[in-house]
Design a protein around this motif. Structure first.
Motif, short mmCIF file in Angstrom:
data_model
loop_
_atom_site.label_atom_id
_atom_site.label_comp_id
_atom_site.label_asym_id
_atom_site.label_seq_id
_atom_site.Cartn_x
_atom_site.Cartn_y
_atom_site.Cartn_z
N LYS A 28 0.81 -1.21 0.00
CA LYS A 28 0.00 0.00 0.00
C LYS A 28 0.85 1.26 0.00
CE LYS A 28 -3.98 -2.13 2.27
NZ LYS A 28 -4.87 -2.12 3.46
N SER A 29 2.06 1.16 0.51
CA SER A 29 2.94 2.32 0.56
C SER A 29 3.59 2.60 -0.78
CB SER A 29 4.03 2.11 1.61
OG SER A 29 4.89 1.05 1.20
N GLY A 30 3.41 1.66 -1.73
CA GLY A 30 4.04 1.83 -3.04
C GLY A 30 5.39 1.15 -3.13
N MET A 31 5.84 0.55 -2.03
CA MET A 31 7.13 -0.11 -2.04
C MET A 31 7.05 -1.42 -2.80
SD MET A 31 9.38 -1.42 1.21
CE MET A 31 9.67 0.25 1.75
N THR A 32 8.07 -1.74 -3.58
CA THR A 32 8.15 -3.04 -4.24
C THR A 32 9.44 -3.71 -3.81
OG1 THR A 32 9.26 -2.06 -6.17
CG2 THR A 32 6.86 -2.29 -6.27
N PHE A 33 9.43 -5.02 -3.85
CA PHE A 33 10.59 -5.79 -3.44
C PHE A 33 10.84 -6.86 -4.48
CE2 PHE A 33 13.59 -7.40 -0.41
CZ PHE A 33 13.66 -8.75 -0.67
N SER A 34 12.05 -6.96 -4.95
CA SER A 34 12.39 -7.98 -5.93
C SER A 34 13.46 -8.88 -5.36
CB SER A 34 12.90 -7.34 -7.23
OG SER A 34 13.39 -8.35 -8.10
N ALA A 35 13.22 -10.20 -5.46
CA ALA A 35 14.19 -11.16 -4.98
C ALA A 35 15.10 -11.64 -6.10
CB ALA A 35 13.48 -12.36 -4.37
N ASP A 246 -2.95 -19.09 -15.49
CA ASP A 246 -3.44 -18.20 -14.43
C ASP A 246 -3.10 -18.72 -13.04
OD1 ASP A 246 -5.19 -20.33 -14.60
OD2 ASP A 246 -7.00 -19.12 -14.40
N GLY A 247 -2.43 -19.87 -12.95
CA GLY A 247 -1.95 -20.35 -11.66
C GLY A 247 -0.63 -19.74 -11.26
N ILE A 248 0.11 -19.21 -12.24
CA ILE A 248 1.42 -18.65 -11.94
C ILE A 248 1.31 -17.40 -11.07
CG2 ILE A 248 1.71 -17.06 -13.89
CD1 ILE A 248 4.54 -18.29 -14.25
N GLN A 249 0.15 -16.74 -11.09
CA GLN A 249 0.02 -15.50 -10.33
C GLN A 249 0.06 -15.74 -8.83
OE1 GLN A 249 -4.11 -13.82 -10.62
NE2 GLN A 249 -4.53 -15.72 -11.72
N TYR A 250 -0.08 -17.00 -8.40
CA TYR A 250 -0.02 -17.32 -6.97
C TYR A 250 1.37 -17.78 -6.54
CZ TYR A 250 -5.10 -16.99 -7.06
OH TYR A 250 -6.39 -16.53 -7.19
N LEU A 251 2.30 -17.86 -7.46
CA LEU A 251 3.65 -18.25 -7.11
C LEU A 251 4.39 -17.11 -6.42
CD1 LEU A 251 5.26 -20.29 -10.03
CD2 LEU A 251 4.58 -21.11 -7.77
N THR A 252 5.11 -17.45 -5.38
CA THR A 252 6.03 -16.51 -4.76
C THR A 252 7.43 -16.83 -5.26
OG1 THR A 252 4.68 -16.34 -2.76
CG2 THR A 252 6.98 -15.64 -2.59
N TRP A 313 2.04 -11.04 -13.79
CA TRP A 313 2.83 -11.55 -12.67
C TRP A 313 4.31 -11.25 -12.85
CZ3 TRP A 313 6.66 -15.35 -12.53
CH2 TRP A 313 7.03 -15.82 -11.27
N ALA A 314 4.82 -11.49 -14.05
CA ALA A 314 6.25 -11.23 -14.30
C ALA A 314 6.58 -9.76 -14.11
CB ALA A 314 6.62 -11.69 -15.70
N ALA A 315 5.70 -8.87 -14.56
CA ALA A 315 5.94 -7.44 -14.40
C ALA A 315 5.88 -7.04 -12.92
CB ALA A 315 4.91 -6.65 -15.20
N ARG A 316 4.92 -7.57 -12.22
CA ARG A 316 4.75 -7.24 -10.81
C ARG A 316 5.92 -7.75 -9.96
NH1 ARG A 316 0.14 -9.57 -10.30
NH2 ARG A 316 0.66 -11.37 -9.00
N CYS A 317 6.47 -8.87 -10.37
CA CYS A 317 7.53 -9.52 -9.58
C CYS A 317 8.93 -9.25 -10.12
CB CYS A 317 7.30 -11.02 -9.56
SG CYS A 317 5.72 -11.48 -8.90
N ASN A 318 9.02 -8.43 -11.15
CA ASN A 318 10.31 -8.13 -11.77
C ASN A 318 11.03 -9.39 -12.26
OD1 ASN A 318 10.11 -5.29 -11.26
ND2 ASN A 318 10.66 -5.69 -9.13
N VAL A 319 10.27 -10.29 -12.83
CA VAL A 319 10.83 -11.52 -13.41
C VAL A 319 11.07 -11.27 -14.90
CG1 VAL A 319 10.46 -13.95 -13.88
CG2 VAL A 319 9.62 -12.96 -11.74
N PRO A 320 12.32 -11.31 -15.35
CA PRO A 320 12.59 -11.03 -16.76
C PRO A 320 12.11 -12.15 -17.67
CG PRO A 320 14.59 -11.73 -15.65
CD PRO A 320 13.54 -11.58 -14.58
N THR A 321 11.98 -11.84 -18.95
CA THR A 321 11.51 -12.84 -19.91
C THR A 321 12.41 -14.06 -19.96
OG1 THR A 321 12.70 -11.72 -21.70
CG2 THR A 321 10.40 -11.11 -21.36
N SER A 322 13.69 -13.89 -19.65
CA SER A 322 14.63 -15.01 -19.70
C SER A 322 14.35 -16.04 -18.62
CB SER A 322 16.07 -14.50 -19.55
OG SER A 322 16.24 -13.84 -18.31
N ARG A 323 13.44 -15.72 -17.70
CA ARG A 323 13.11 -16.68 -16.64
C ARG A 323 11.66 -17.17 -16.74
NH1 ARG A 323 16.03 -14.86 -11.05
NH2 ARG A 323 17.84 -13.84 -11.95
N ILE A 324 11.08 -17.03 -17.89
CA ILE A 324 9.74 -17.55 -18.13
C ILE A 324 9.83 -18.60 -19.23
CG2 ILE A 324 7.38 -17.05 -18.86
CD1 ILE A 324 7.98 -15.81 -16.21
#
Length: 413
Positions: A28-35, A246-252, A313-324
């Motif tokens: 909610k604060s606008g903070m994002t975290f990428s692992a 649409d199941g990938i959106q629940y992956l952490t 999901w990839a955009a939200r989680c900062n997952v690049p195309t090379s990892r899909i």
């Protein structure tokens, strides 16, 4: 001191939000975290830094001949499941899915020999399994899903032990470019949860987070187990709902620099499956509108809509195309419009830069997605000989045809 205490409290609250939200979505604060850190420059990780095009397959008949054919076809990598092979025990590589203790040496030697053939022909391998301890493959379990892995901690520990031992054996093999620990995980299926009711699944997931049914927890622990023996080989993780888009959106995402994320695409199932389609549906003009037999016309936008959850999901989680990776996709070769359907799927995946592997290349016992056979049925003589025990590969004639050209053009690029 008081300021530091306040900071620690706020930081802890952030971790709670992050830990409960798949892919560390925006707070909610606008903070994002990428692992996610960039893939390393080591050879196995470097393989995935550009788009790769491959196929699924098995090695039930003649691995050397099969990998030679895959190489000649231009296939860059093969997602290989050895689960069909006859093992030293009941379950190949596992020994017995009811109680795993160690990898049978005879099974391991057979797998390594097959991988040597892959390396000989310069075909890279993603190794997957359709069975794990406590999760025997349904086709080897009287058609029933085995839920023990998702309900009992002892089977999770056995699964981690299995992959730890397997990674220790294979980490230096030149053909291996990734491990895919389990095909199409299904922990929510036991409670009749599917991707058709996301509200119900949200409640289920909240209740089961932190338990054996928690796929995200399973993934973290599986990656840790493999990394305890092999710090370099990439790991590919499947998503919820049997790896549905649409199941990938629940992956952490897992905090690992060489983890890729996978989904499968056979949408809509009642079109792509010949025995269900029964000639009722055709791409793109007569596609199923639900399950009541009604039809609707599709455009490429319909495909885009169905893969949009992966994009988001990839955009939200900062997952690049090379990892899909689109780990499996396809349709029965005999459904109407198969060529156009496959062409449009591949075009959509290529536009995203995702890796992909079609299903399947020269399956040893099934012709449904053997695209080199074209679109015609095999005929009564074929099936009569199959009933007498003649292997599939001895009965079919492979040749260039418009359906197979969909793939051969891609491998020639």
């Amino acid at each position: 001191m008081k300021a530091n205490y306040v900071y620690l409290v706020l930081y802890s609250l952030i971790l709670v939000v992050v830990g409960s939200n798949p892919c560390f979505a925006q707070t909610k604060s606008g903070m994002t975290f990428s692992a996610h850190a960039p893939l390393s420059a080591e050879p196995k990780s470097a393989f995935w830094q550009q788009q790769r095009k491959g196929a699924n397959g098995d090695i039930e008949q003649n691995p050397d001949q099969w990998f030679k054919a895959a190489s000649q076809a231009g296939i860059e990598f093969v997602r290989l499941s050895p689960t069909k092979l006859k093992g030293q025990g009941r379950d190949f590589l596992i020994g017995n899915a009811d109680n795993f203790t160690d990898i049978p040496r005879q099974d391991l030697a057979r797998l390594k020999a097959a991988l040597d053939s892959a390396a000989k022909y310069n075909v890279r391998v993603v190794l997957t399994t359709f069975s794990l301890p406590g999760a025997r493959w349904r086709q080897q379990n009287k058609g029933k899903f085995d839920y023990r892995l998702w309900t009992q901690e002892k089977y999770q520990q056995q699964a981690f032990s299995f992959w730890k031992k397997l990674a220790a054996e294979l980490k230096n093999h030149p053909a291996i470019v990734a491990y895919n620990p389990f095909n199409e995980p299904y922990p929510a299926r036991k409670d009749n949860l599917s991707n058709e009711d996301h509200a119900a699944f949200d409640k289920w997931l909240k209740k089961h987070t932190g338990t054996a049914a928690d796929l995200n927890r399973f993934n973290r622990r599986m990656v840790a187990a493999i990394r305890s023996e092999d710090t370099n080989t990439p790991i590919i993780l499947d998503g919820w709902f049997h790896s549905a888009a649409d199941g990938i959106q629940y992956l952490t995402p897992v905090d690992d620099k060489a983890v890729l994320y996978a989904f499968h695409f056979y949408d809509p199932w009642n079109y792509t499956t010949f025995r269900i389609n029964k000639g009722r549906f055709s791409y793109p003009d007569k596609m199923p509108d639900g399950w009541d037999g009604k039809t609707e016309a599709w455009t490429k936008a319909d495909i885009e809509q169905r893969i949009q959850p992966v994009v988001d999901w990839a955009a939200r989680c900062n997952v690049p195309t090379s990892r899909i990776i689109v780990e499996e996709f396809g349709c029965n070769r005999r459904v109407s419009g198969a060529k156009a359907y496959l062409e449009d799927l591949i075009a959509a995946f290529n536009a995203k830069g995702w890796h992909w592997a079609f299903y399947s290349f020269r399956a040893s016992d099934w012709d449904g997605m053997d695209y080199e056979l074209g679109t015609k049925p095999l005929g009564g003589k074929y099936w009569a000989k199959r009933e007498k025990g003649v292997p599939h590969e001895q009965l079919v004639k492979r040749r260039a045809n418009p359906l197979w050209n969909v793939f051969s053009r891609e491998f020639a690029k």
